[in-house]
Scaffold this motif. Structure first.
Motif, PDB file in Angstrom:
ATOM      1  N   GLY A   1       0.804  -1.186   0.000  1.00 47.22           N
ATOM      2  CA  GLY A   1       0.000   0.000   0.000  1.00 47.22           C
ATOM      3  C   GLY A   1       0.857   1.263   0.000  1.00 47.22           C
ATOM      4  N   TYR A   2       0.189   2.377   0.006  1.00 48.47           N
ATOM      5  CA  TYR A   2       0.885   3.660  -0.089  1.00 48.47           C
ATOM      6  C   TYR A   2       1.835   3.891   1.081  1.00 48.47           C
ATOM      7  N   LEU A   3       1.403   3.587   2.307  1.00 52.82           N
ATOM      8  CA  LEU A   3       2.261   3.822   3.460  1.00 52.82           C
ATOM      9  C   LEU A   3       3.520   2.956   3.416  1.00 52.82           C
ATOM     10  N   SER A   4       3.420   1.776   2.829  1.00 53.56           N
ATOM     11  CA  SER A   4       4.609   0.934   2.678  1.00 53.56           C
ATOM     12  C   SER A   4       5.611   1.572   1.733  1.00 53.56           C
ATOM     13  N   VAL A   5       5.110   2.223   0.682  1.00 56.05           N
ATOM     14  CA  VAL A   5       5.998   2.931  -0.247  1.00 56.05           C
ATOM     15  C   VAL A   5       6.704   4.074   0.469  1.00 56.05           C
ATOM     16  N   VAL A   6       5.940   4.867   1.243  1.00 56.89           N
ATOM     17  CA  VAL A   6       6.540   5.980   1.989  1.00 56.89           C
ATOM     18  C   VAL A   6       7.566   5.450   2.986  1.00 56.89           C
ATOM     19  N   ASN A   7       7.222   4.360   3.660  1.00 59.24           N
ATOM     20  CA  ASN A   7       8.148   3.767   4.621  1.00 59.24           C
ATOM     21  C   ASN A   7       9.469   3.398   3.948  1.00 59.24           C
ATOM     22  N   ASN A   8       9.388   2.816   2.759  1.00 56.87           N
ATOM     23  CA  ASN A   8      10.603   2.426   2.036  1.00 56.87           C
ATOM     24  C   ASN A   8      11.406   3.651   1.604  1.00 56.87           C
ATOM     25  N   LEU A   9      10.721   4.695   1.176  1.00 55.50           N
ATOM     26  CA  LEU A   9      11.420   5.916   0.767  1.00 55.50           C
ATOM     27  C   LEU A   9      12.217   6.524   1.915  1.00 55.50           C
ATOM     28  N   LEU A  10      11.735   6.328   3.139  1.00 53.69           N
ATOM     29  CA  LEU A  10      12.366   6.951   4.299  1.00 53.69           C
ATOM     30  C   LEU A  10      13.360   6.039   5.008  1.00 53.69           C
ATOM     31  N   GLU A  11      13.641   4.876   4.432  1.00 49.65           N
ATOM     32  CA  GLU A  11      14.664   4.002   5.015  1.00 49.65           C
ATOM     33  C   GLU A  11      16.004   4.725   5.010  1.00 49.65           C
ATOM     34  N   THR A  12      16.776   4.525   6.055  1.00 49.74           N
ATOM     35  CA  THR A  12      18.072   5.191   6.178  1.00 49.74           C
ATOM     36  C   THR A  12      18.960   4.926   4.973  1.00 49.74           C
ATOM     37  N   LYS A  13      18.927   3.729   4.445  1.00 53.07           N
ATOM     38  CA  LYS A  13      19.787   3.374   3.314  1.00 53.07           C
ATOM     39  C   LYS A  13      19.446   4.155   2.058  1.00 53.07           C
ATOM     40  N   ASN A  14      18.233   4.755   2.009  1.00 49.59           N
ATOM     41  CA  ASN A  14      17.812   5.490   0.815  1.00 49.59           C
ATOM     42  C   ASN A  14      18.042   6.989   0.915  1.00 49.59           C
ATOM     43  N   LEU A  15      18.405   7.487   2.091  1.00 50.41           N
ATOM     44  CA  LEU A  15      18.489   8.933   2.269  1.00 50.41           C
ATOM     45  C   LEU A  15      19.565   9.557   1.386  1.00 50.41           C
ATOM     46  N   ASN A  16      20.685   8.861   1.189  1.00 46.07           N
ATOM     47  CA  ASN A  16      21.775   9.436   0.394  1.00 46.07           C
ATOM     48  C   ASN A  16      21.447   9.508  -1.093  1.00 46.07           C
ATOM     49  N   SER A  17      20.362   8.854  -1.504  1.00 45.84           N
ATOM     50  CA  SER A  17      19.996   8.887  -2.920  1.00 45.84           C
ATOM     51  C   SER A  17      19.193  10.131  -3.290  1.00 45.84           C
ATOM     52  N   TRP A  18      18.837  10.923  -2.286  1.00 47.42           N
ATOM     53  CA  TRP A  18      18.125  12.165  -2.575  1.00 47.42           C
ATOM     54  C   TRP A  18      19.086  13.196  -3.145  1.00 47.42           C
ATOM     55  N   LYS A  19      18.652  13.874  -4.179  1.00 51.84           N
ATOM     56  CA  LYS A  19      19.508  14.853  -4.861  1.00 51.84           C
ATOM     57  C   LYS A  19      18.942  16.268  -4.667  1.00 51.84           C
ATOM     58  N   SER A  20      19.842  17.225  -4.506  1.00 51.57           N
ATOM     59  CA  SER A  20      19.421  18.587  -4.223  1.00 51.57           C
ATOM     60  C   SER A  20      18.594  19.201  -5.346  1.00 51.57           C
ATOM     61  N   THR A  21      18.773  18.726  -6.567  1.00 54.04           N
ATOM     62  CA  THR A  21      18.014  19.298  -7.686  1.00 54.04           C
ATOM     63  C   THR A  21      16.531  18.961  -7.610  1.00 54.04           C
ATOM     64  N   GLN A  22      16.154  18.025  -6.746  1.00 54.02           N
ATOM     65  CA  GLN A  22      14.757  17.616  -6.643  1.00 54.02           C
ATOM     66  C   GLN A  22      14.180  17.923  -5.271  1.00 54.02           C
ATOM     67  N   VAL A  23      14.718  18.950  -4.598  1.00 54.93           N
ATOM     68  CA  VAL A  23      14.252  19.272  -3.257  1.00 54.93           C
ATOM     69  C   VAL A  23      12.770  19.630  -3.241  1.00 54.93           C
TER      70      VAL A  23
END
Length: 271
Positions: A1-23
């Motif tokens: 479900g949607y909350l599972s997707v959000v949960n995965n996006l916020l996993e610590t291992k995924n934080l470094n994949s965020w790019k400043s151009t998409q803030v």
């Protein structure tokens, strides 16, 4: 479900994949998740669902239906509830309290027999959220070096919006756990704020931190470092604070996903 997707996006291992151009995408994630919770609460009214709690490692949601004839005080998260045991090892110490008088006020205005209430708390979202501040807010004038220093906690109550100030006599109380290491406490900070989606921030960010209608009530020190705030409206709340050091602490955190299609897909689930 949607909350599972959000949960995965916020996993610590995924934080470094965020790019400043998409803030600019990060507030979109908050708004989409808040809308999702509000819609779920409205659906609960139709299904006469009294309480539903969903707990993930990086997000928790509570939706409830308050009877206008017998409203009760609401505290979220209520970690004394066994459902919140799944927060371990992430057991948030921040919370939001909504007095029954707020439900009564909404009932008098809308004549609705049942009032939907939705609340959310996020883990790690504060690590990637932009520190954009609303410059037309008097409390933020001249305060350029403020960084987010708490979890983000959200509530939606009935049809009340973030722009309305209707609970002045019976405000919402928000308790936010802070990191005191590396930050300077002053007369003006910590500063209680909410994310105002109607503002236009820097770099085309949809919204900005705003202090309108939100006041700091108290700070605690010692083992528990809490800031207590009160608000005359529901919103997504946090604390801004000045760091000790001059290095831009958040430059590596205020990022958006490099894979734009991934987050766009997740947000579209509630559109």
């Amino acid at each position: 479900g949607y909350l599972s997707v959000v949960n995965n996006l916020l996993e610590t291992k995924n934080l470094n994949s965020w790019k400043s151009t998409q803030v600019s995408l990060v507030p979109g994630l908050l708004q989409a998740t808040s809308d999702f919770a509000a819609h779920a609460a409205e659906a609960a009214v139709d299904n006469e669902t009294a309480l539903k709690v969903v707990v993930k490692r990086n997000i928790a949601m509570s939706i409830s239906v308050q009877s206008s004839s017998q409203p009760t005080d609401i505290k979220f998260p209520n970690i004394s509830n066994p459902l919140y045991d799944r927060f371990t090892p992430w057991r948030p110490r921040s919370s939001i309290s909504i007095p029954a008088a707020v439900i009564e006020q909404i009932h008098r205005r809308t004549q609705s027999a049942y009032i939907p209430v939705a609340s959310l708390i996020f883990n790690n979202l504060d690590e990637i959220y932009p520190n954009v501040q609303a410059r037309d807010t008097q409390a933020l004038t001249g305060m350029d070096d403020l960084h987010l220093n708490s979890a983000i906690i959200t509530t939606r109550i009935g049809t009340s919006t973030m722009e309305t100030s209707e609970f002045e006599d019976d405000p919402i109380t928000i308790q936010l756990d802070r990191n005191i290491y590396g930050y300077t406490q002053s007369a003006n900070t910590p500063l209680c704020v909410f994310w105002n989606f109607s503002k236009r921030g820097e770099n085309d960010v949809a919204g900005a931190w705003d202090s309108s209608g939100v006041t700091r009530v108290s700070n605690t020190s010692g083992y528990n470092h809490f800031t207590k705030c009160q608000s005359t409206h529901p919103a997504s709340f946090a604390v801004l604070e000045s760091p000790h050091y001059t290095e831009d602490r958040v430059s590596s955190f205020t990022h958006g996903l490099s894979n734009i299609s991934y987050i766009s897909c997740s947000i579209s689930l509630v559109c």
